[in-house]
Design an enzyme around this catalytic site. Structure first.
Site, PDB file in Angstrom:
ATOM      1  N   HIS A 169       0.810  -1.217   0.000  1.00  0.00           N
ATOM      2  CA  HIS A 169       0.000   0.000   0.000  1.00  0.00           C
ATOM      3  C   HIS A 169       0.845   1.271   0.000  1.00  0.00           C
ATOM      4  O   HIS A 169       0.326   2.353  -0.288  1.00  0.00           O
ATOM      5  CB  HIS A 169      -0.947  -0.002   1.203  1.00  0.00           C
TER       6      HIS A 169
ATOM      7  N   ASP B 243       3.804   9.238  -1.090  1.00  0.00           N
ATOM      8  CA  ASP B 243       2.660   8.457  -0.641  1.00  0.00           C
ATOM      9  C   ASP B 243       2.369   7.370  -1.664  1.00  0.00           C
ATOM     10  O   ASP B 243       2.490   7.601  -2.873  1.00  0.00           O
ATOM     11  CB  ASP B 243       1.413   9.346  -0.493  1.00  0.00           C
TER      12      ASP B 243
END
Length: 456
Positions: free
Chosen positions: A157, A364
């Site tokens: 993720h 991110d």
């Protein structure tokens, strides 16, 4: 029919994914996908003196949630140590913050081996196992060593890094070999996928053919599968929440001023000091916006036993005080900074009424806040998304106002642009962003990965 078994570091309590304050991005994305009969396994979040090693099972709407506790030494070495002091900074390109100790890596392997021992007792021969995130990279290898031959997939993720960064981690080759114990390995973006294949080629000694790594007796398929949200559901929640007493109180407190909002965990990867400095530059360089904007920064506390997070919180407290001390007037406090967790339903309402969504992480994997902000907006009078070029979401949300988060002046200029942007341009940008968010949903993410795991 094969049963789906989900494995993650933390397991959401039943119903946590539907808008509770504790629901993280993974829980929200998967909760609407898991079907009766699914098993979800992981750490309970509890640290105890003597863990029993026996899973605690709770049933919720036909789904079995099985958790085990960790001992204090395992927690220190596995979670605080290798996972969050070595892997997390490394995979966010923060080598200066990476701390590596062999005993932490040994603890990381030991906890994954313990997970494998417990999980294998709960598995059926035809189960498909979907492992999530950096805490559990060695789990499949431990399961293979113990004889499991079923399908295992892994999804990362957070970002993956180029070989020149990964090689700084002493056990880099061990982790790449562990990743190659899976049948499918998934990443948020094409960039992360390409970096993995390059690292596999350089460090593992295996051949790379297209998007497959050819190992001893296994072909590992690598895919890019960006995670999404339930855009329609979130949009409905935001529209309803905008009429609640809570949001009405926020509106009244703004006194007609524009609201800029940022919301995330308190983490050094999110670029919070840079963002605060960017907001200060906005007020210093563009005085026409004085008394016309308030920035609400929600930064929920996390990992408070990690020294870097303690230092970050102190720095943000200082910066917030400095900004408000320099620019506040008796009836205007430009920066509202809070570290409490806010329920997703309330966040949806805040996003709905905000003129600017400020999403500027230094790095991110994806960043679902950016997608939630877009989904929450009123298409007739939408706000403006300001997005870091280093967020995974930037590959999809190309009509956001892009910034380099390391440049506070760029953040200031983007905020000034957003405040002055015409309604027509805001509507045009939002229409394109909305299509992207509504097309790449949480359900699509799950279906794409599970289809790959089935071998389709």
């Amino acid at each position: 029919m094969a049963r789906l078994v989900i494995v993650s570091n933390r397991v959401p309590p039943p119903r946590a994914g539907r808008g509770g304050a504790s629901a993280g991005g993974l829980a929200v994305a998967l909760q609407s996908f898991v079907a009766p009969g699914t098993l979800w396994f992981g750490w309970s979040g509890r640290v105890v003196d003597k863990p029993s090693g026996k899973p605690r099972v709770v049933e919720g709407q036909g789904v079995s949630y099985a958790t085990i506790d960790l001992g204090s030494d395992d927690y220190d070495r596995f979670y605080v140590g290798f996972a969050n002091s070595s892997l997390w900074p490394l995979l966010h390109f923060r080598l200066g913050l990476m701390r590596y100790r062999r005993e932490d890596f040994e603890g990381y392997l030991a906890v994954n081996a313990g997970f494998a021992d417990v999980l294998l007792k709960m598995l059926r021969p035809d189960d498909m196992v979907w492992v999530h995130d950096y805490h559990l990279i060695p789990l499949a290898a431990a399961m293979r060593e113990r004889g499991f031959t079923g399908r295992i997939g892994f999804f990362l993720h957070i970002p993956f890094v180029p070989a020149s960064v990964l090689e700084a981690l002493p056990p880099a080759r061990d982790l790449l070999l562990a990743l190659c114990a899976h049948d499918v390995v998934g990443f948020q973006t094409q960039t992360h996928l390409s970096d993995f294949l390059d690292c596999a080629r350089r460090f593992s000694g295996f051949a790379v053919e297209g998007q497959e790594v050819v190992t001893n007796g296994r072909r590992v398929r690598a895919i890019a599968d960006p995670i999404g949200i339930d855009a329609q559901g979130f949009a409905r929640v935001a529209a309803r929440a905008a009429g609640t007493a809570y949001i009405q109180r926020v509106r009244e407190s703004l006194l007609g001023r524009s609201l800029a909002i940022s919301a995330e965990r308190l983490d050094y990867s999110k670029g919070l000091p840079n963002r605060f400095e960017g907001f200060a530059r906005l007020l210093a360089r563009f005085p026409q916006h004085h008394r016309k904007i308030s920035l609400l920064q929600i930064a929920a506390r996390s990992r408070e036993d990690v020294a870097e997070y303690q230092a970050l919180r102190r720095e943000l407290d200082r910066l917030a005080g400095d900004i408000n001390g320099r620019f506040s007037q008796f009836d205007w406090m430009p920066l509202r900074y809070m570290t409490q967790t806010v329920a997703r339903t309330k966040l949806a309402g805040l996003f709905r009424i905000a003129h600017i969504g400020l999403v500027t992480p230094l790095r991110d994997g994806m960043n679902l806040v950016a997608k939630e902000f877009v989904a929450a907006q009123d298409p007739a009078d939408p706000g403006v998304l300001i997005l870091s070029q280093f967020a995974g979401a930037a590959e999809e949300l190309t009509h956001a106002v892009m910034v380099n988060p390391y440049d506070p002046d760029a953040i200031a200029e983007a905020m000034s642009t957003a405040l002055e942007m015409s309604l027509e341009e805001r509507q045009e940008r939002h229409a394109v962003l909305r299509r992207a968010v509504f097309d790449v949903t949480a359900a699509r993410y799950c279906n794409v990965f599970v289809d790959a795991l089935k071998g389709h």
